[in-house]
Design a protein around this motif. Structure first.
Motif, PDB file in Angstrom:
ATOM      1  N   ILE A 217       0.854  -1.189   0.000  1.00 29.74           N
ATOM      2  CA  ILE A 217       0.000   0.000   0.000  1.00 29.74           C
ATOM      3  C   ILE A 217       0.885   1.233   0.000  1.00 29.74           C
ATOM      4  N   GLN A 218       0.542   2.189  -0.843  1.00 34.53           N
ATOM      5  CA  GLN A 218       1.222   3.484  -0.871  1.00 34.53           C
ATOM      6  C   GLN A 218       0.279   4.497  -0.229  1.00 34.53           C
ATOM      7  N   LEU A 219       0.710   5.081   0.891  1.00 36.61           N
ATOM      8  CA  LEU A 219      -0.089   6.100   1.568  1.00 36.61           C
ATOM      9  C   LEU A 219       0.551   7.458   1.333  1.00 36.61           C
ATOM     10  N   ARG A 220      -0.175   8.308   0.638  1.00 38.47           N
ATOM     11  CA  ARG A 220       0.336   9.656   0.365  1.00 38.47           C
ATOM     12  C   ARG A 220       0.541  10.380   1.707  1.00 38.47           C
ATOM     13  N   GLY A 221       1.671  10.991   1.856  1.00 43.72           N
ATOM     14  CA  GLY A 221       1.979  11.720   3.084  1.00 43.72           C
ATOM     15  C   GLY A 221       2.606  10.851   4.163  1.00 43.72           C
ATOM     16  N   PHE A 222       2.663   9.537   3.934  1.00 42.04           N
ATOM     17  CA  PHE A 222       3.282   8.642   4.922  1.00 42.04           C
ATOM     18  C   PHE A 222       4.387   7.817   4.288  1.00 42.04           C
ATOM     19  N   GLY A 223       4.042   7.040   3.285  1.00 36.19           N
ATOM     20  CA  GLY A 223       5.030   6.184   2.628  1.00 36.19           C
ATOM     21  C   GLY A 223       4.415   4.885   2.177  1.00 36.19           C
ATOM     22  N   THR A 224       5.240   3.864   2.033  1.00 35.87           N
ATOM     23  CA  THR A 224       4.805   2.563   1.538  1.00 35.87           C
ATOM     24  C   THR A 224       4.813   1.541   2.666  1.00 35.87           C
ATOM     25  N   LEU A 225       3.745   0.763   2.716  1.00 34.65           N
ATOM     26  CA  LEU A 225       3.656  -0.365   3.644  1.00 34.65           C
ATOM     27  C   LEU A 225       3.643  -1.618   2.791  1.00 34.65           C
ATOM     28  N   GLN A 226       4.557  -2.549   3.077  1.00 33.13           N
ATOM     29  CA  GLN A 226       4.671  -3.735   2.245  1.00 33.13           C
ATOM     30  C   GLN A 226       4.981  -4.946   3.111  1.00 33.13           C
ATOM     31  N   ILE A 227       4.318  -6.062   2.783  1.00 30.00           N
ATOM     32  CA  ILE A 227       4.591  -7.317   3.470  1.00 30.00           C
ATOM     33  C   ILE A 227       5.789  -7.965   2.768  1.00 30.00           C
ATOM     34  N   SER A 228       6.827  -8.273   3.530  1.00 30.62           N
ATOM     35  CA  SER A 228       8.005  -8.911   2.939  1.00 30.62           C
ATOM     36  C   SER A 228       7.855 -10.423   3.020  1.00 30.62           C
ATOM     37  N   ASN A 229       8.476 -11.098   2.081  1.00 29.43           N
ATOM     38  CA  ASN A 229       8.455 -12.564   2.059  1.00 29.43           C
ATOM     39  C   ASN A 229       9.416 -13.108   3.106  1.00 29.43           C
ATOM     40  N   PRO A 230       9.120 -14.300   3.624  1.00 33.01           N
ATOM     41  CA  PRO A 230      10.068 -14.923   4.554  1.00 33.01           C
ATOM     42  C   PRO A 230      11.403 -15.160   3.855  1.00 33.01           C
ATOM     43  N   SER A 231      12.469 -15.132   4.627  1.00 38.17           N
ATOM     44  CA  SER A 231      13.791 -15.379   4.061  1.00 38.17           C
ATOM     45  C   SER A 231      14.635 -16.144   5.065  1.00 38.17           C
ATOM     46  N   VAL A 232      15.719 -16.688   4.569  1.00 34.99           N
ATOM     47  CA  VAL A 232      16.649 -17.435   5.418  1.00 34.99           C
ATOM     48  C   VAL A 232      17.900 -16.595   5.604  1.00 34.99           C
ATOM     49  N   VAL A 233      18.348 -16.477   6.839  1.00 31.69           N
ATOM     50  CA  VAL A 233      19.567 -15.749   7.154  1.00 31.69           C
ATOM     51  C   VAL A 233      20.641 -16.775   7.497  1.00 31.69           C
ATOM     52  N   VAL A 234      21.790 -16.637   6.883  1.00 31.68           N
ATOM     53  CA  VAL A 234      22.897 -17.572   7.124  1.00 31.68           C
ATOM     54  C   VAL A 234      23.939 -16.882   7.990  1.00 31.68           C
ATOM     55  N   SER A 235      24.422 -17.597   8.989  1.00 31.10           N
ATOM     56  CA  SER A 235      25.508 -17.088   9.814  1.00 31.10           C
ATOM     57  C   SER A 235      26.418 -18.259  10.166  1.00 31.10           C
ATOM     58  N   TYR A 236      27.580 -17.943  10.682  1.00 28.70           N
ATOM     59  CA  TYR A 236      28.535 -18.978  11.054  1.00 28.70           C
ATOM     60  C   TYR A 236      28.914 -18.797  12.515  1.00 28.70           C
ATOM     61  N   ASP A 237      29.134 -19.913  13.161  1.00 29.52           N
ATOM     62  CA  ASP A 237      29.562 -19.923  14.553  1.00 29.52           C
ATOM     63  C   ASP A 237      31.038 -19.517  14.608  1.00 29.52           C
ATOM     64  N   ARG A 238      31.319 -18.359  15.193  1.00 33.10           N
ATOM     65  CA  ARG A 238      32.691 -17.848  15.243  1.00 33.10           C
ATOM     66  C   ARG A 238      33.634 -18.824  15.924  1.00 33.10           C
ATOM     67  N   LYS A 239      33.212 -19.380  17.049  1.00 33.59           N
ATOM     68  CA  LYS A 239      34.084 -20.320  17.764  1.00 33.59           C
ATOM     69  C   LYS A 239      34.334 -21.581  16.935  1.00 33.59           C
ATOM     70  N   GLY A 240      33.319 -22.031  16.217  1.00 30.40           N
ATOM     71  CA  GLY A 240      33.480 -23.200  15.353  1.00 30.40           C
ATOM     72  C   GLY A 240      34.462 -22.933  14.227  1.00 30.40           C
ATOM     73  N   ILE A 241      34.368 -21.759  13.616  1.00 34.46           N
ATOM     74  CA  ILE A 241      35.295 -21.393  12.540  1.00 34.46           C
ATOM     75  C   ILE A 241      36.718 -21.273  13.085  1.00 34.46           C
TER      76      ILE A 241
END
Length: 148
Positions: free
Chosen positions: A85-109
């Motif tokens: 939704i674009q609201l004039r005077g406010f901005g855009t409201l948008q539902i984002s899709n789920p995503s996967v975040v990858v990280s690494y265990d520092r101690k393991g590395i």
């Protein structure tokens, strides 16, 4: 009421602070001071500021819960209206899709790098080490609340 706004507020807490036997960090050295080692004005000011902090944190907690409720309702509405939704005077409201975040265990590395080094695989160790990033974190006040 903020601590710096009322000397009477500080004076009213003098009896309470005088009876307390809590250990406080003095902020200037690496050892703890008994409250009896601090001057009474500092004790009162510290206690008053801590009380102010608790009050502000309670208000923030309530505001954050209110914020989350508003965001949940907005999310429902935006989803029902097509996901963007674009609201004039406010901005855009948008539902984002789920995503996967990858990280690494520092101690393991770090353990892996040590094992590779011990095995003589210096080329791989160097390749991994070139990806290592370090950043400074400034020091600051750490508050450790008593268990209630």
């Amino acid at each position: 009421m903020m601590a710096w706004q009322s000397i009477e507020h500080l004076a009213a807490q003098q009896a309470l602070v005088g009876k307390q036997r809590r250990i406080m960090y003095d902020g200037t050295s690496s050892f703890l001071k008994e409250p009896s080692m601090l001057n009474p004005a500092d004790q009162l000011l510290l206690k008053s500021l801590c009380n102010d902090l608790v009050a502000v944190e309670e208000q923030l907690s309530e505001l954050e819960a209110h914020r989350e409720a508003i965001r949940a309702r907005l999310s429902e509405l935006v989803d029902q209206l097509g996901g963007k939704i674009q609201l004039r005077g406010f901005g855009t409201l948008q539902i984002s899709n789920p995503s996967v975040v990858v990280s690494y265990d520092r101690k393991g590395i770090e353990q892996l790098v040590q094992e590779l080094e011990e095995a003589g695989n210096f080329a791989l160790v160097d390749a991994i080490q070139t990806s290592r990033k370090e950043s400074m974190r400034s020091g600051g006040l750490r508050i450790m609340r008593e268990k209630l």
